[in-house]
Motif scaffolding. Structure first.
Motif, PDB file in Angstrom:
ATOM      1  N   SER A 173      23.431  11.857  -5.341  1.00 59.10           N
ATOM      2  CA  SER A 173      23.609  11.461  -3.938  1.00 59.10           C
ATOM      3  C   SER A 173      22.301  11.462  -3.164  1.00 59.10           C
ATOM      4  CB  SER A 173      24.596  12.407  -3.250  1.00 59.10           C
ATOM      5  OG  SER A 173      24.130  13.741  -3.289  1.00 59.10           O
ATOM      6  N   ILE A 174      21.226  11.907  -3.802  1.00 63.26           N
ATOM      7  CA  ILE A 174      19.922  11.904  -3.147  1.00 63.26           C
ATOM      8  C   ILE A 174      19.340  10.502  -3.220  1.00 63.26           C
ATOM      9  CG2 ILE A 174      17.621  12.920  -3.115  1.00 63.26           C
ATOM     10  CD1 ILE A 174      19.811  14.928  -2.577  1.00 63.26           C
ATOM     11  N   VAL A 175      18.948   9.971  -2.080  1.00 63.79           N
ATOM     12  CA  VAL A 175      18.386   8.617  -2.031  1.00 63.79           C
ATOM     13  C   VAL A 175      16.933   8.678  -2.464  1.00 63.79           C
ATOM     14  CG1 VAL A 175      17.872   6.633  -0.570  1.00 63.79           C
ATOM     15  CG2 VAL A 175      19.942   7.981  -0.176  1.00 63.79           C
ATOM     16  N   LEU A 176      16.598   7.892  -3.471  1.00 60.21           N
ATOM     17  CA  LEU A 176      15.238   7.876  -4.005  1.00 60.21           C
ATOM     18  C   LEU A 176      14.592   6.542  -3.751  1.00 60.21           C
ATOM     19  CD1 LEU A 176      15.990   9.540  -7.450  1.00 60.21           C
ATOM     20  CD2 LEU A 176      15.209  10.635  -5.371  1.00 60.21           C
ATOM     21  N   GLU A 177      13.283   6.572  -3.619  1.00 60.19           N
ATOM     22  CA  GLU A 177      12.531   5.349  -3.416  1.00 60.19           C
ATOM     23  C   GLU A 177      12.119   4.730  -4.739  1.00 60.19           C
ATOM     24  OE1 GLU A 177       9.227   6.503  -1.044  1.00 60.19           O
ATOM     25  OE2 GLU A 177      10.246   5.938   0.780  1.00 60.19           O
ATOM     26  N   GLU A 178      11.867   3.431  -4.695  1.00 60.82           N
ATOM     27  CA  GLU A 178      11.264   2.774  -5.835  1.00 60.82           C
ATOM     28  C   GLU A 178       9.776   3.090  -5.854  1.00 60.82           C
ATOM     29  OE1 GLU A 178      12.844   1.291  -8.116  1.00 60.82           O
ATOM     30  OE2 GLU A 178      14.826   1.198  -7.190  1.00 60.82           O
ATOM     31  N   ALA A 179       9.124   2.760  -6.953  1.00 63.18           N
ATOM     32  CA  ALA A 179       7.699   3.056  -7.104  1.00 63.18           C
ATOM     33  C   ALA A 179       6.890   2.443  -5.972  1.00 63.18           C
ATOM     34  CB  ALA A 179       7.203   2.537  -8.448  1.00 63.18           C
ATOM     35  N   GLU A 180       6.020   3.234  -5.399  1.00 68.59           N
ATOM     36  CA  GLU A 180       5.243   2.765  -4.269  1.00 68.59           C
ATOM     37  C   GLU A 180       4.119   1.840  -4.716  1.00 68.59           C
ATOM     38  OE1 GLU A 180       2.574   5.708  -2.423  1.00 68.59           O
ATOM     39  OE2 GLU A 180       3.393   7.080  -3.916  1.00 68.59           O
ATOM     40  N   THR A 181       3.726   0.957  -3.806  1.00 71.22           N
ATOM     41  CA  THR A 181       2.639   0.024  -4.109  1.00 71.22           C
ATOM     42  C   THR A 181       1.299   0.712  -3.901  1.00 71.22           C
ATOM     43  OG1 THR A 181       2.697  -0.748  -1.823  1.00 71.22           O
ATOM     44  CG2 THR A 181       4.027  -1.950  -3.433  1.00 71.22           C
ATOM     45  N   PRO A 182       0.244   0.191  -4.539  1.00 69.55           N
ATOM     46  CA  PRO A 182      -1.074   0.801  -4.368  1.00 69.55           C
ATOM     47  C   PRO A 182      -1.514   0.768  -2.907  1.00 69.55           C
ATOM     48  CG  PRO A 182      -1.049  -0.718  -6.241  1.00 69.55           C
ATOM     49  CD  PRO A 182       0.239  -0.918  -5.495  1.00 69.55           C
ATOM     50  N   ALA A 183      -2.373   1.678  -2.555  1.00 65.26           N
ATOM     51  CA  ALA A 183      -2.875   1.742  -1.187  1.00 65.26           C
ATOM     52  C   ALA A 183      -3.692   0.493  -0.856  1.00 65.26           C
ATOM     53  CB  ALA A 183      -3.744   2.982  -1.016  1.00 65.26           C
ATOM     54  N   VAL A 184      -3.580   0.039   0.384  1.00 64.44           N
ATOM     55  CA  VAL A 184      -4.366  -1.106   0.856  1.00 64.44           C
ATOM     56  C   VAL A 184      -5.063  -0.697   2.145  1.00 64.44           C
ATOM     57  CG1 VAL A 184      -2.851  -2.826  -0.187  1.00 64.44           C
ATOM     58  CG2 VAL A 184      -2.375  -2.023   2.131  1.00 64.44           C
ATOM     59  N   PRO A 185      -6.212  -1.307   2.438  1.00 59.86           N
ATOM     60  CA  PRO A 185      -6.928  -0.943   3.667  1.00 59.86           C
ATOM     61  C   PRO A 185      -6.088  -1.213   4.906  1.00 59.86           C
ATOM     62  CG  PRO A 185      -8.342  -2.212   2.169  1.00 59.86           C
ATOM     63  CD  PRO A 185      -6.946  -2.296   1.637  1.00 59.86           C
ATOM     64  N   GLU A 186      -6.096  -0.258   5.821  1.00 57.95           N
ATOM     65  CA  GLU A 186      -5.393  -0.418   7.088  1.00 57.95           C
ATOM     66  C   GLU A 186      -6.361  -0.765   8.213  1.00 57.95           C
ATOM     67  OE1 GLU A 186      -3.269   3.229   7.516  1.00 57.95           O
ATOM     68  OE2 GLU A 186      -1.693   2.633   6.108  1.00 57.95           O
ATOM     69  N   VAL A 187      -7.650  -0.660   7.944  1.00 52.04           N
ATOM     70  CA  VAL A 187      -8.689  -1.070   8.885  1.00 52.04           C
ATOM     71  C   VAL A 187      -9.760  -1.816   8.088  1.00 52.04           C
ATOM     72  CG1 VAL A 187      -8.292   0.865  10.463  1.00 52.04           C
ATOM     73  CG2 VAL A 187      -9.927   1.113   8.604  1.00 52.04           C
ATOM     74  N   LYS A 188     -10.615  -2.535   8.792  1.00 57.46           N
ATOM     75  CA  LYS A 188     -11.692  -3.275   8.137  1.00 57.46           C
ATOM     76  C   LYS A 188     -12.836  -2.333   7.789  1.00 57.46           C
ATOM     77  CE  LYS A 188     -13.919  -7.142   7.047  1.00 57.46           C
ATOM     78  NZ  LYS A 188     -13.463  -8.047   5.957  1.00 57.46           N
ATOM     79  N   GLY A 189     -13.331  -2.453   6.557  1.00 58.03           N
ATOM     80  CA  GLY A 189     -14.440  -1.625   6.128  1.00 58.03           C
ATOM     81  C   GLY A 189     -15.784  -2.217   6.516  1.00 58.03           C
ATOM     82  N   ASN A 190     -16.833  -1.486   6.205  1.00 58.82           N
ATOM     83  CA  ASN A 190     -18.188  -1.938   6.531  1.00 58.82           C
ATOM     84  C   ASN A 190     -19.115  -1.634   5.363  1.00 58.82           C
ATOM     85  OD1 ASN A 190     -20.314  -2.978   8.049  1.00 58.82           O
ATOM     86  ND2 ASN A 190     -20.812  -0.974   8.939  1.00 58.82           N
ATOM     87  N   PHE A 191     -18.712  -2.112   4.177  1.00 61.75           N
ATOM     88  CA  PHE A 191     -19.468  -1.844   2.960  1.00 61.75           C
ATOM     89  C   PHE A 191     -19.898  -3.146   2.300  1.00 61.75           C
ATOM     90  CE2 PHE A 191     -16.317   1.509   3.650  1.00 61.75           C
ATOM     91  CZ  PHE A 191     -17.125   2.635   3.698  1.00 61.75           C
ATOM     92  N   LYS A 192     -20.912  -3.074   1.484  1.00 60.98           N
ATOM     93  CA  LYS A 192     -21.416  -4.246   0.781  1.00 60.98           C
ATOM     94  C   LYS A 192     -20.566  -4.534  -0.446  1.00 60.98           C
ATOM     95  CE  LYS A 192     -25.612  -6.139  -1.318  1.00 60.98           C
ATOM     96  NZ  LYS A 192     -27.025  -5.866  -1.679  1.00 60.98           N
TER      97      LYS A 192
END
Length: 604
Positions: free
Chosen positions: A501-520
C-alpha cells in the motif's frame, strides 16, 4: 522499471542507492527541496499501512525485511533515520562466525556446533543466555549459505580471538565483510521492491488496547504520521555512539572514543522500553582493542588472526594477541601511555585486502627492516628487533613460550614491515531488549508483546559479558531471519498478508541544470582528497553548464560513500555551484568530490 524505495512523504531528496542497490528518494508531491522551500504551506502527511514495519536499516533490519519478503510478505517497509542504509554493519571488517558449514567442509576444516557454543559462552564470561547462543550457532551455517545464495561472498575462512577453529567466514582475499553484506542486502531489497524510508525517525511504537502492536509513529521532513501495521521488527542497533547512555550504564567508560556510526544512539532501546519491553545486560559494553586513536578507525581482528602481533612503547609483546577483546583491551590499558602498536609484515598484507584501507588512510607506518620501523614509531630498535626475532622463531616452531599463542600464521619475516598505533574504544553494546529464541520481545514477566520482534545489537543476552569477533555478523543474519519468520507467522495468524500500500516512485531522471552555468565547454578531469584517499572525476561542460560528473576512481567506504556521490553531484549540476551542502555521515567524501570538480574546472 525499477521502483525507488521510498514513499512520497519527505521534502528532501536523499541520495542514490547504497552500493548500487536500494535506490531511495524522499519527496513531497514530487517537489524538489528548492521548490518546496518556496511553498508557504505543505499538506500534512497521511497515515500509511503495512503488514510489517522494520525499524532500522542496518544488517539485521535489511535481513529481516528481505527474509519476510521472501516468505511472501510484500507489504513490508523499512524505517531508517539516517540518510543511508547500513548502520554499523557497513563498518564490519572481520567476518561471520559459523560452524559445520559448507565452506568449512569444502576447505577440510573440522568444526562442531558444540565447540562454537562453548567458546562463545566462555568468551562471554558465562553470562550469555545459553538458549540464544545455541540458536545463533545452530542457525549460523544456514546464514552463510543464505548470504552466498543471494549473491554475497563468504567463501574464505579466518580466525578471530577466542575461537580455536577457522570459522570466521569472509569474502575472497580477506576483504571487509560489512560492505559486502550491505551491498548484497541492498541489491536484493531493490529487487524485492521493499520500501526504505530514509531520514525517517521512529518516534513511538503504538500498542492497541490489548497491548499488541498496532503501528509505528514516525517523523520525516514532511511531519509526523503513523504507519499502521500488524507486526514490528525492531533492529535499530545499539548505543555505542551515545556517550551519555554509555556512561549511564558503565561510568568507567567516560571519555572513551567509539567505533560506532553516529546513528548508534540507542533510540530503539528507548522506544522498546516505553512499549513495556524488558532490558537485559545494559551495563555490558565492549571495547575493541585495536582502534587508531586519532581517527577511530578500527583495525580488523583478521590482522591478528592472520599473524599480526601487538607491541608496547618498549617494543615488547605483552599479551596473547588472540585472547578475547576484553582481555586484550585491558592489557593495552596497562601499557605505557595506554597504547600499543599492531605489527604485521608483507605476507599478512597480501592475504588480507582489508589492510589496504589503512594504508590509504596513511595511518600505517612501513619500513624495510624492523629497526627502521621501530624508529618511525618511536620504540627502542634493539628491543623491537629482538621481539620480532623471538616471535619468528616461535612461529617457526609452533610454540609461543612467552604467551601461549597457538595460532601463528605468519613468521613476520617478509619485508615490508608495518605498524599501526592502537588503543581500545567503545565498540559493541551487549545489552538491550530482552528476546526469546524466536525473537519475540519480552516484558519483565517474560510474557511476549504480541506482534513485537527484535534482532541485532538492539537486543541483549546473546553475547553475555563480551562479544567474540565475528559473532555480531552471525547474530544479525541468524536472528534477523528468525525475527522475519516469527513476524510472518504472526501476520498470517492475524488476518494474513495484504497487498503493498506504500506508493513508490519510478526511477528518477538524472539531474539537470536549474540555472545557467558559467564554465568553458569541454571535458575535464580532476582529483580531490576523500576520506580514504583520492577521488578522481571527469566533468563535462556543454553550453557553459556542467551537465555530467562521473567519478572514475575512489577508495571510499562502500555503503557510506554512494549517498555522497549522488547528492553532491546532483546538487552541483542543479545549482551550477562548486560548493554545495555535504551529506550527513559522508562529510569527507562529499568534500573530496567537490574538491575534485573544483580542481577539474580550475586547471591552469
Amino acid at each position: 522499471m525499477k521502483r525507488l524505495t521510498s514513499i512520497l512523504l519527505s521534502l528532501l531528496i536523499v541520495g542514490s542507492s547504497v552500493l548500487g542497490g536500494c535506490k531511495n528518494k524522499n519527496t513531497s508531491e514530487g517537489k524538489t527541496p528548492e521548490s518546496s522551500a518556496a511553498t508557504s504551506s505543505v499538506a500534512a502527511p497521511t497515515d500509511k499501512e503495512a503488514d510489517i514495519v522494520v525499524i532500522g536499516g542496518g544488517g539485521a533490519g535489511m535481513t529481516a525485511a528481505l527474509q519476510a519478503s521472501q516468505n511472501g510478505a510484500k507489504n513490508v517497509v523499512i524505517v531508517e533515520k539516517m540518510p543511508q542504509t547500513g548502520g554499523n554493519t557497513v563498518y564490519a571488517t572481520g567476518g561471520l562466525n559459523a560452524s559445520e558449514t559448507s565452506v568449512q567442509k569444502k576447505l577440510n576444516v573440522k568444526d562442531s556446533n558444540q565447540s562454537f557454543i562453548d567458546e562463545t559462552i566462555a568468551g562471554g564470561k558465562k553470562l550469555n543466555n545459553p538458549e540464544l547462543v545455541k540458536t545463533m550457532v545452530e542457525g549460523s551455517a544456514a546464514a552463510v549459505d543464505w548470504i552466498n545464495q543471494i549473491g554475497g561472498d563468504l567463501s574464505e575462512l579466518g580466525r578471530s580471538g577466542g575461537m580455536s577453529v577457522d570459522r570466521l567466514h569472509r569474502p575472497k582475499g580477506g576483504a571487509a565483510v560489512g560492505p559486502m553484506i550491505v551491498k548484497t542486502l541492498n541489491e536484493n531489497i531493490e529487487k524485492e521492491n521493499i520500501p526504505v524510508l530514509l531520514n525517517t525517525t521512529a518516534k513511538e511504537i503504538v500498542l492497541n488496547d490489548k497491548n499488541a502492536i498496532a503501528g509505528v509513529k514516525v517523523a520525516d521532513a514532511s511531519g509526523e504520521y503513523t504507519i499502521k501495521c500488524k507486526a514490528v521488527v525492531l533492529a535499530a542497533g545499539g548505543f555505542g555512539a551515545n556517550s551519555d547512555m554509555v556512561v549511564k550504564y558503565a561510568p568507567n567508560l567516560k571519555g572513551f572514543g567509539t567505533t560506532n556510526h553516529k546513528g548508534a544512539t540507542g533510540d530503539g532501546i528507548i522506544l522498546a522500553e516505553k512499549a513495556n519491553a524488558a532490558l537485559v545486560d545494559m551495563e555490558k559494553i565492549q571495547t575493541h582493542p585495536t582502534v587508531e586513536p586519532s581517527t577511530s578507525v578500527m583495525y580488523t581482528e583478521g590482522v591478528r588472526g592472520d599473524g599480526g602481533i601487538l607491541v608496547n612503547k618498549e617494543g615488547k609483546r605483552f599479551i596473547n594477541e588472540l585472547e578475547t577483546r576484553d582481555v586484550v583491551s585491558a592489557a593495552i590499558l596497562e601499557q605505557p601511555e595506554a597504547i600499543s602498536f599492531l605489527i604485521f609484515d608483507q605476507a599478512v598484507r597480501e592475504k588480507l585486502s582489508a589492510i589496504e584501507k589503512y594504508i590509504n588512510l596513511k595511518i600505517i607506518e612501513e619500513a624495510e627492516t624492523p629497526e627502521e620501523l621501530a624508529k618511525k614509531i618511536g620504540v627502542d630498535p634493539a628491543a623491537f628487533a629482538e621481539t620480532m626475532k623471538a616471535y619468528s622463531q616461535a612461529a617457526a616452531s609452533g610454540v609461543d613460550k612467552d604467551f601461549g599463542r597457538k595460532e601463528m600464521k605468519s613468521k613476520l619475516d617478509k619485508p615490508k614491515y608495518y605498524a599501526g598505533k592502537c588503543a581500545p574504544a567503545i565498540h559493541h553494546t551487549m545489552g538491550g531488549v530482552k528476546i526469546n529464541t524466536v525473537c519475540e520481545v519480552l516484558k519483565a514477566d517474560n510474557a511476549a508483546i504480541p506482534g513485537f520482534f527484535a534482532a541485532g545489537e538492539v537486543t541483549g543476552g546473546v553475547h553475555g559479558g563480551n562479544r567474540i569477533g565475528g559473532n555480531a555478523m552471525a547474530d544479525i543474519i541468524v536472528f534477523g531471519r528468525i525475527a522475519a519468520n516469527s513476524a510472518c507467522k504472526y501476520v498470517e495468524a492475524n488476518g494474513g498478508y495484504t497487498e503493498p500500500s506504500i506508493v513508490l516512485e519510478e526511477a528518477e531522471t538524472p539531474a539537470v541544470p536549474e540555472v545557467k552555468g558559467n564554465f568553458k565547454d569541454g571535458e575535464y578531469t580532476g582529483k580531490g582528497k576523500g576520506n580514504n584517499g583520492d577521488i578522481e572525476v571527469k566533468v563535462t561542460v556543454k553550453d557553459s553548464s556542467i551537465v555530467s560528473i562521473q567519478v572514475t576512481k575512489h577508495s571510499e567506504t562502500p555503503g557510506i560513500y554512494e549517498n555522497a556521490e549522488k547528492n553532491v553531484i546532483n546538487s552541483i549540476i542543479k545549482k551550477q555551484a562548486l560548493k554545495v551542502d555535504t551529506v550527513a555521515g559522508a562529510t569527507n567524501s562529499s568534500k573530496g568530490i567537490m574538491e575534485a570538480v573544483n580542481n577539474a574546472l580550475n586547471q591552469k
